[in-house]
Design a protein around this motif. Sequence first.
Motif, PDB file in Angstrom:
ATOM      1  N   SER A 216       0.831  -1.210   0.000  1.00 33.24           N
ATOM      2  CA  SER A 216       0.000   0.000   0.000  1.00 33.24           C
ATOM      3  C   SER A 216       0.862   1.255   0.000  1.00 33.24           C
ATOM      4  CB  SER A 216      -0.923   0.000   1.225  1.00 33.24           C
ATOM      5  OG  SER A 216      -1.807  -1.101   1.193  1.00 33.24           O
ATOM      6  N   LEU A 217       1.940   1.248   0.797  1.00 32.75           N
ATOM      7  CA  LEU A 217       2.826   2.418   0.851  1.00 32.75           C
ATOM      8  C   LEU A 217       3.523   2.643  -0.487  1.00 32.75           C
ATOM      9  CD1 LEU A 217       4.416   2.025   4.406  1.00 32.75           C
ATOM     10  CD2 LEU A 217       2.796   3.777   3.667  1.00 32.75           C
ATOM     11  N   MET A 218       3.934   1.571  -1.140  1.00 30.80           N
ATOM     12  CA  MET A 218       4.574   1.719  -2.446  1.00 30.80           C
ATOM     13  C   MET A 218       3.596   2.290  -3.462  1.00 30.80           C
ATOM     14  SD  MET A 218       6.797  -1.827  -2.563  1.00 30.80           S
ATOM     15  CE  MET A 218       7.582  -1.496  -4.144  1.00 30.80           C
ATOM     16  N   GLN A 219       2.354   1.802  -3.448  1.00 27.60           N
ATOM     17  CA  GLN A 219       1.346   2.313  -4.367  1.00 27.60           C
ATOM     18  C   GLN A 219       1.034   3.771  -4.081  1.00 27.60           C
ATOM     19  OE1 GLN A 219       0.007   0.784  -7.025  1.00 27.60           O
ATOM     20  NE2 GLN A 219       1.316  -0.981  -6.663  1.00 27.60           N
ATOM     21  N   SER A 223       1.600   7.017  -6.421  1.00 33.43           N
ATOM     22  CA  SER A 223       0.442   7.866  -6.734  1.00 33.43           C
ATOM     23  C   SER A 223       0.737   9.325  -6.412  1.00 33.43           C
ATOM     24  CB  SER A 223      -0.780   7.391  -5.938  1.00 33.43           C
ATOM     25  OG  SER A 223      -1.159   6.087  -6.324  1.00 33.43           O
ATOM     26  N   LEU A 224       1.380   9.555  -5.262  1.00 32.29           N
ATOM     27  CA  LEU A 224       1.728  10.926  -4.893  1.00 32.29           C
ATOM     28  C   LEU A 224       2.760  11.514  -5.849  1.00 32.29           C
ATOM     29  CD1 LEU A 224       1.897  10.615  -0.989  1.00 32.29           C
ATOM     30  CD2 LEU A 224       0.124  11.733  -2.351  1.00 32.29           C
ATOM     31  N   ASN A 230       1.691  15.602 -12.271  1.00 33.53           N
ATOM     32  CA  ASN A 230       0.511  16.188 -12.910  1.00 33.53           C
ATOM     33  C   ASN A 230       0.355  17.660 -12.551  1.00 33.53           C
ATOM     34  OD1 ASN A 230      -0.155  13.763 -14.099  1.00 33.53           O
ATOM     35  ND2 ASN A 230      -1.522  13.138 -12.445  1.00 33.53           N
ATOM     36  N   GLU A 231       0.680  17.999 -11.301  1.00 35.26           N
ATOM     37  CA  GLU A 231       0.591  19.399 -10.884  1.00 35.26           C
ATOM     38  C   GLU A 231       1.607  20.258 -11.635  1.00 35.26           C
ATOM     39  OE1 GLU A 231       1.088  19.341  -6.693  1.00 35.26           O
ATOM     40  OE2 GLU A 231      -0.946  18.606  -6.274  1.00 35.26           O
TER      41      GLU A 231
END
Length: 293
Positions: A216-219, A223-224, A230-231
Amino acid sequence: MSTQLKKFKNFEWLDIQKPKKEFFTPSSLPFPVEFNLLEDALEHGHLPKIEHQGTHRFIILRAFSAEPKASSTDLAKLTNKIAFLLYENYLVTIHQKPFDFLGSLEEQSFDSAEDLMLKIFGLMLDTYERPLQWLAEKMDESEQELFVQNQQKTSLKSLYFQKAKARICRKVLQLSQNVLNQLEVNAAHQSALQDLKETTQSYLLHFDEVVEDAHSLMQTHMSLSAQKSNEVMKLLTIFSAFFLPLTFIVGVYGMNFDHIPELHWQKGYYFAWGIMLLISVMIWVWFKRKKFI
């Protein structure tokens, strides 16, 4: 190759450390043993297993032997095995790496070879406690760095090794659980065997949580990172939307032709500035209405 024979009241225990292949033969043991079992006992990376061979049982289990913080994804570097040959009144243990907990058993009393073997099983399972605690703490630290502190401090490489280590421990424990489920003991030792099964199941559940947390942390980290990219792209797009029409105007009126219609306008400079400011305001208003900025 070193051997140590310990005599208890009802049985004997032969511990063999770092056996050499050329000297370790079926005839070197007190009871006849099939050669393929000796080959399994000498193989460094052999996984947990159990075999019933006539008057004896052959069992292999693996204990966690590396430092909890070791960065490795190799089963043989993280864990080491002990092979057991269990007879009615005789126990043989075979291992390459020295285990401190084996020395502590010499002064204790046991009612049978099976009792001693189950005790060693429990001590081997206890070796997974330290890496489990270390991995759980690292998961908490990574989670805080990712969501509270600075995402850049979170290392995907470190998360990968933590996940791989937890996955290897989980796999070894799953195989160990299969061995314990197939193991048959005397009625007097049923309770001890059940405790070992419950301990193994508990460690399995905790390592499952570590693997899921690491995944989950890797995903989340990826994602971040994608969100930040994207920003940045959004910001560049906004700047491009402002400057492209202005660059077009500057390019048109920067041409070096003699007969440009607006070339001799006295207020052409101010008019060009006005057009560019008006376009900029219109773009800004449109972005605000569309909630792009």
